[in-house]
Design an enzyme around this catalytic site. Sequence first.
Site, PDB file in Angstrom:
ATOM      1  N   PRO A 125      70.561 -37.949  13.289  1.00  0.00           N
ATOM      2  CA  PRO A 125      71.470 -37.186  12.413  1.00  0.00           C
ATOM      3  C   PRO A 125      72.856 -37.832  12.442  1.00  0.00           C
ATOM      4  CG  PRO A 125      70.357 -35.732  13.999  1.00  0.00           C
ATOM      5  CD  PRO A 125      70.070 -37.142  14.405  1.00  0.00           C
ATOM      6  N   GLU A 126      73.417 -38.049  11.286  1.00  0.00           N
ATOM      7  CA  GLU A 126      74.782 -38.552  11.233  1.00  0.00           C
ATOM      8  C   GLU A 126      75.721 -37.392  10.931  1.00  0.00           C
ATOM      9  OE1 GLU A 126      75.921 -42.181   9.596  1.00  0.00           O
ATOM     10  OE2 GLU A 126      73.992 -43.171   9.887  1.00  0.00           O
TER      11      GLU A 126
END
Length: 271
Positions: free
Chosen positions: A2-3
């Site tokens: 996840p960014e």
Amino acid sequence: MPELPEVESTRRGIERAALGQRIRELRIYDPRLRWPVDPQMPAQLRAQRIVAVGRRGKYLLLQLEHGTVILHLGMSGSLRILEADAPRLKHDQFELLLESGLSLRLNDPRRFGSLHYTTADPAQHKLLRSLAPEPFEPEFSADYLYRITRARRAAIKQVLMNGRLVTGVGNIYASEALFRARISPRRGARRLSRADCVRLVRAVRAALNAAIRAGGTTLRDYVGTDGNPGYFRQRLYIYERAGRPCRVCGTVVRRIRQGQRSTYYCPHCQR
Ligand SMILES: [Zn+2]
């Protein structure tokens, strides 16, 4: 992984579902996260109200009446909002049951996520106190970028992804921002001009904001279902488009390796 946009979209989804709610129970199914979950946490959290849902870098902060929950999704984690009696899946690590009957459940196959609770100032917590500025903070300015790049021989993409200098710009959005700023990912960081730094700071924020806006929409669809917010590639200009025409000039997009990660760029638009 996840960014930052996925984490911010998750934060917004949680805020809608959990703000003002009292915690009925924290159930830990598997405490073996990146650090073992403190067995005292269920007793500490019980019956506390969630008064704010914040974020610092890729950490989600649930501010309670008497302390703060600090949560990280790790490499592969997703936090879903479910009915409390929804069937458990393999790799569900814990869930936070709310008085509404909904539950926040972390599924993390690789167990690099984390869950902490502190009654002190969360900004001083060992996980948060040394985080570099993040793109939406005023400290991440063109002046800052210009200053930190002067002595760096490394390519600008590597510098953007260096968590000791900037928090929360991962591989996808480093490529996207450099495309938007028309700067080659291979350029030595210290070769950036002040004008390049102005464009790049704006481009980093714009790339992240576009993804957050797209993610907000995606998340509304997934809340309450057994889904994952995923990545918002429909809005991406350059990432994973190797061999296809640049959306701006039509030149074939190239892929190179930088620090074991794929970088995508247009050799015509980016110099
Ligand atoms: Zn191009």
